[in-house]
Write a protein that holds these residues in place. Structure first.
Motif, PDB file in Angstrom:
ATOM      1  N   TYR A 126       0.829  -1.197   0.000  1.00 28.69           N
ATOM      2  CA  TYR A 126       0.000   0.000   0.000  1.00 28.69           C
ATOM      3  C   TYR A 126       0.871   1.257   0.000  1.00 28.69           C
ATOM      4  O   TYR A 126       0.673   2.172  -0.803  1.00 28.69           O
ATOM      5  N   GLU A 127       1.845   1.305   0.884  1.00 23.74           N
ATOM      6  CA  GLU A 127       2.756   2.458   0.967  1.00 23.74           C
ATOM      7  C   GLU A 127       3.559   2.608  -0.323  1.00 23.74           C
ATOM      8  O   GLU A 127       3.759   3.719  -0.815  1.00 23.74           O
ATOM      9  N   MET A 128       3.997   1.489  -0.877  1.00 20.45           N
ATOM     10  CA  MET A 128       4.749   1.497  -2.137  1.00 20.45           C
ATOM     11  C   MET A 128       3.905   2.121  -3.253  1.00 20.45           C
ATOM     12  O   MET A 128       4.362   3.008  -3.974  1.00 20.45           O
ATOM     13  N   ASN A 129       2.660   1.660  -3.371  1.00 18.37           N
ATOM     14  CA  ASN A 129       1.782   2.188  -4.417  1.00 18.37           C
ATOM     15  C   ASN A 129       1.481   3.663  -4.204  1.00 18.37           C
ATOM     16  O   ASN A 129       1.401   4.424  -5.172  1.00 18.37           O
ATOM     17  N   GLN A 130       1.321   4.093  -2.962  1.00 15.40           N
ATOM     18  CA  GLN A 130       1.075   5.505  -2.673  1.00 15.40           C
ATOM     19  C   GLN A 130       2.251   6.363  -3.150  1.00 15.40           C
ATOM     20  O   GLN A 130       2.064   7.416  -3.750  1.00 15.40           O
ATOM     21  N   LYS A 131       3.448   5.896  -2.879  1.00 12.74           N
ATOM     22  CA  LYS A 131       4.640   6.639  -3.291  1.00 12.74           C
ATOM     23  C   LYS A 131       4.763   6.673  -4.818  1.00 12.74           C
ATOM     24  O   LYS A 131       5.139   7.691  -5.397  1.00 12.74           O
ATOM     25  N   LEU A 132       4.443   5.561  -5.467  1.00 12.69           N
ATOM     26  CA  LEU A 132       4.494   5.520  -6.932  1.00 12.69           C
ATOM     27  C   LEU A 132       3.444   6.439  -7.546  1.00 12.69           C
ATOM     28  O   LEU A 132       3.710   7.131  -8.535  1.00 12.69           O
ATOM     29  N   VAL A 133       2.254   6.467  -6.954  1.00 10.59           N
ATOM     30  CA  VAL A 133       1.195   7.340  -7.450  1.00 10.59           C
ATOM     31  C   VAL A 133       1.619   8.801  -7.321  1.00 10.59           C
ATOM     32  O   VAL A 133       1.469   9.586  -8.254  1.00 10.59           O
ATOM     33  N   ARG A 134       2.153   9.176  -6.161  1.00 12.07           N
ATOM     34  CA  ARG A 134       2.605  10.558  -5.960  1.00 12.07           C
ATOM     35  C   ARG A 134       3.689  10.931  -6.963  1.00 12.07           C
ATOM     36  O   ARG A 134       3.698  12.028  -7.522  1.00 12.07           O
ATOM     37  N   PHE A 135       4.616  10.016  -7.192  1.00  8.37           N
ATOM     38  CA  PHE A 135       5.696  10.249  -8.159  1.00  8.37           C
ATOM     39  C   PHE A 135       5.120  10.508  -9.557  1.00  8.37           C
ATOM     40  O   PHE A 135       5.475  11.487 -10.214  1.00  8.37           O
ATOM     41  N   ALA A 136       4.210   9.639 -10.000  1.00  7.03           N
ATOM     42  CA  ALA A 136       3.642   9.764 -11.349  1.00  7.03           C
ATOM     43  C   ALA A 136       2.742  11.000 -11.474  1.00  7.03           C
ATOM     44  O   ALA A 136       2.741  11.655 -12.513  1.00  7.03           O
ATOM     45  N   LEU A 137       2.008  11.324 -10.429  1.00  3.40           N
ATOM     46  CA  LEU A 137       1.184  12.536 -10.458  1.00  3.40           C
ATOM     47  C   LEU A 137       2.069  13.764 -10.606  1.00  3.40           C
ATOM     48  O   LEU A 137       1.741  14.695 -11.341  1.00  3.40           O
ATOM     49  N   GLY A 138       3.204  13.765  -9.930  1.00  2.00           N
ATOM     50  CA  GLY A 138       4.155  14.873 -10.025  1.00  2.00           C
ATOM     51  C   GLY A 138       4.742  15.018 -11.417  1.00  2.00           C
ATOM     52  O   GLY A 138       5.128  16.109 -11.830  1.00  2.00           O
ATOM     53  N   ARG A 139       4.775  13.919 -12.161  1.00  2.00           N
ATOM     54  CA  ARG A 139       5.267  13.953 -13.549  1.00  2.00           C
ATOM     55  C   ARG A 139       4.185  14.351 -14.525  1.00  2.00           C
ATOM     56  O   ARG A 139       4.424  14.471 -15.721  1.00  2.00           O
ATOM     57  N   GLY A 140       2.947  14.527 -14.027  1.00  2.00           N
ATOM     58  CA  GLY A 140       1.874  15.002 -14.885  1.00  2.00           C
ATOM     59  C   GLY A 140       0.961  13.925 -15.443  1.00  2.00           C
ATOM     60  O   GLY A 140       0.151  14.201 -16.330  1.00  2.00           O
ATOM     61  N   PHE A 141       1.081  12.712 -14.943  1.00  2.00           N
ATOM     62  CA  PHE A 141       0.204  11.644 -15.409  1.00  2.00           C
ATOM     63  C   PHE A 141      -1.093  11.678 -14.608  1.00  2.00           C
ATOM     64  O   PHE A 141      -1.095  12.066 -13.448  1.00  2.00           O
ATOM     65  N   THR A 142      -2.190  11.269 -15.240  1.00  2.00           N
ATOM     66  CA  THR A 142      -3.479  11.280 -14.559  1.00  2.00           C
ATOM     67  C   THR A 142      -3.656   9.996 -13.753  1.00  2.00           C
ATOM     68  O   THR A 142      -3.059   8.963 -14.066  1.00  2.00           O
ATOM     69  N   PHE A 143      -4.507  10.084 -12.733  1.00  2.00           N
ATOM     70  CA  PHE A 143      -4.672   8.958 -11.814  1.00  2.00           C
ATOM     71  C   PHE A 143      -5.154   7.696 -12.525  1.00  2.00           C
ATOM     72  O   PHE A 143      -4.686   6.599 -12.211  1.00  2.00           O
ATOM     73  N   ASP A 144      -6.065   7.821 -13.488  1.00  2.00           N
ATOM     74  CA  ASP A 144      -6.580   6.631 -14.166  1.00  2.00           C
ATOM     75  C   ASP A 144      -5.486   5.895 -14.936  1.00  2.00           C
ATOM     76  O   ASP A 144      -5.429   4.663 -14.926  1.00  2.00           O
ATOM     77  N   ILE A 145      -4.584   6.635 -15.568  1.00  2.00           N
ATOM     78  CA  ILE A 145      -3.466   6.015 -16.304  1.00  2.00           C
ATOM     79  C   ILE A 145      -2.489   5.369 -15.311  1.00  2.00           C
ATOM     80  O   ILE A 145      -1.998   4.261 -15.544  1.00  2.00           O
ATOM     81  N   ILE A 146      -2.232   6.055 -14.214  1.00  2.00           N
ATOM     82  CA  ILE A 146      -1.318   5.524 -13.189  1.00  2.00           C
ATOM     83  C   ILE A 146      -1.881   4.215 -12.640  1.00  2.00           C
ATOM     84  O   ILE A 146      -1.168   3.212 -12.528  1.00  2.00           O
ATOM     85  N   ARG A 147      -3.161   4.242 -12.301  1.00  2.00           N
ATOM     86  CA  ARG A 147      -3.820   3.056 -11.742  1.00  2.00           C
ATOM     87  C   ARG A 147      -3.715   1.894 -12.726  1.00  2.00           C
ATOM     88  O   ARG A 147      -3.425   0.768 -12.352  1.00  2.00           O
ATOM     89  N   GLN A 148      -3.948   2.198 -13.989  1.00  2.00           N
ATOM     90  CA  GLN A 148      -3.866   1.183 -15.049  1.00  2.00           C
ATOM     91  C   GLN A 148      -2.466   0.566 -15.084  1.00  2.00           C
ATOM     92  O   GLN A 148      -2.320  -0.641 -15.181  1.00  2.00           O
ATOM     93  N   CYS A 149      -1.446   1.385 -14.999  1.00  2.00           N
ATOM     94  CA  CYS A 149      -0.068   0.898 -15.045  1.00  2.00           C
ATOM     95  C   CYS A 149       0.306   0.140 -13.779  1.00  2.00           C
ATOM     96  O   CYS A 149       1.024  -0.853 -13.841  1.00  2.00           O
ATOM     97  N   LEU A 150      -0.163   0.590 -12.647  1.00  2.00           N
ATOM     98  CA  LEU A 150       0.133  -0.121 -11.398  1.00  2.00           C
ATOM     99  C   LEU A 150      -0.552  -1.475 -11.374  1.00  2.00           C
ATOM    100  O   LEU A 150       0.037  -2.461 -10.949  1.00  2.00           O
TER     101      LEU A 150
END
Length: 165
Positions: A126-150
């Motif tokens: 859970y913590e790992m995914n949270q950190k990855l989501v924050r990283f990708a959001l900071g790069r400008g990716f949208t949550f739905d795309i991030i979720r798809q990739c995770l």
């Protein structure tokens, strides 16, 4: 004391800049303002730059999007913000952002997340995914795309390779 540029000198200098790299109208106008050219001269020079195809905001936007996604690994949101900062028309922004190939876009984020996953220290998934989501959001990716990739990256890679055949 700084010598003022003539209209012809300004045009030639801007044309030379545009011949070497893509530039948008906003960048050219900012340069002319710094040179203290009158608004009428700026308008005439800009019209000539556009007429002779030195400046084309659509062409600039396509190059900008391509560079930022492929080389800087930016997401759509960050690219859109960059275009907004360059004062690119909303219709042009929409057009070039819609041209982004979805599969290619995902193929940029997946390896980035995979690489980042190796460098992150986390107590649990859970913590790992949270950190990855924050990283990708900071790069400008949208949550739905991030979720798809995770979700995809959590699948065994052998299974994923079979899906591509």
């Amino acid at each position: 004391m700084k010598k003022e540029k003539t209209e012809q000198e300004a045009f030639l200098q801007l044309a030379s800049l545009c011949a070497n790299a893509e530039h948008c109208q906003y960048e050219m106008l900012e340069k002319m303002k710094r040179w203290d050219l009158s608004e009428e001269a700026q308008a005439r020079i800009m019209a000539k730059l556009i007429a002779e195809r030195y400046v084309d905001d659509l062409r600039y936007a396509r190059a900008f999007v391509n560079d930022k996604i492929h080389y800087n690994k930016w997401g759509r949101r960050k690219v859109q913000q960059g275009l907004w900062m360059k004062r690119i028309d909303k219709a042009i922004q929409r057009e070039v952002l819609d041209e982004i190939d979805e599969k290619e876009y995902l193929n940029i984020l997946k390896p980035m997340l995979k690489q980042k996953r190796r460098s992150i220290k986390a107590a649990n998934d859970y913590e790992m995914n949270q950190k990855l989501v924050r990283f990708a959001l900071g790069r400008g990716f949208t949550f739905d795309i991030i979720r798809q990739c995770l979700d995809v990256s959590d699948i065994n890679e052998e299974e994923f390779d079979d899906d591509e055949d």
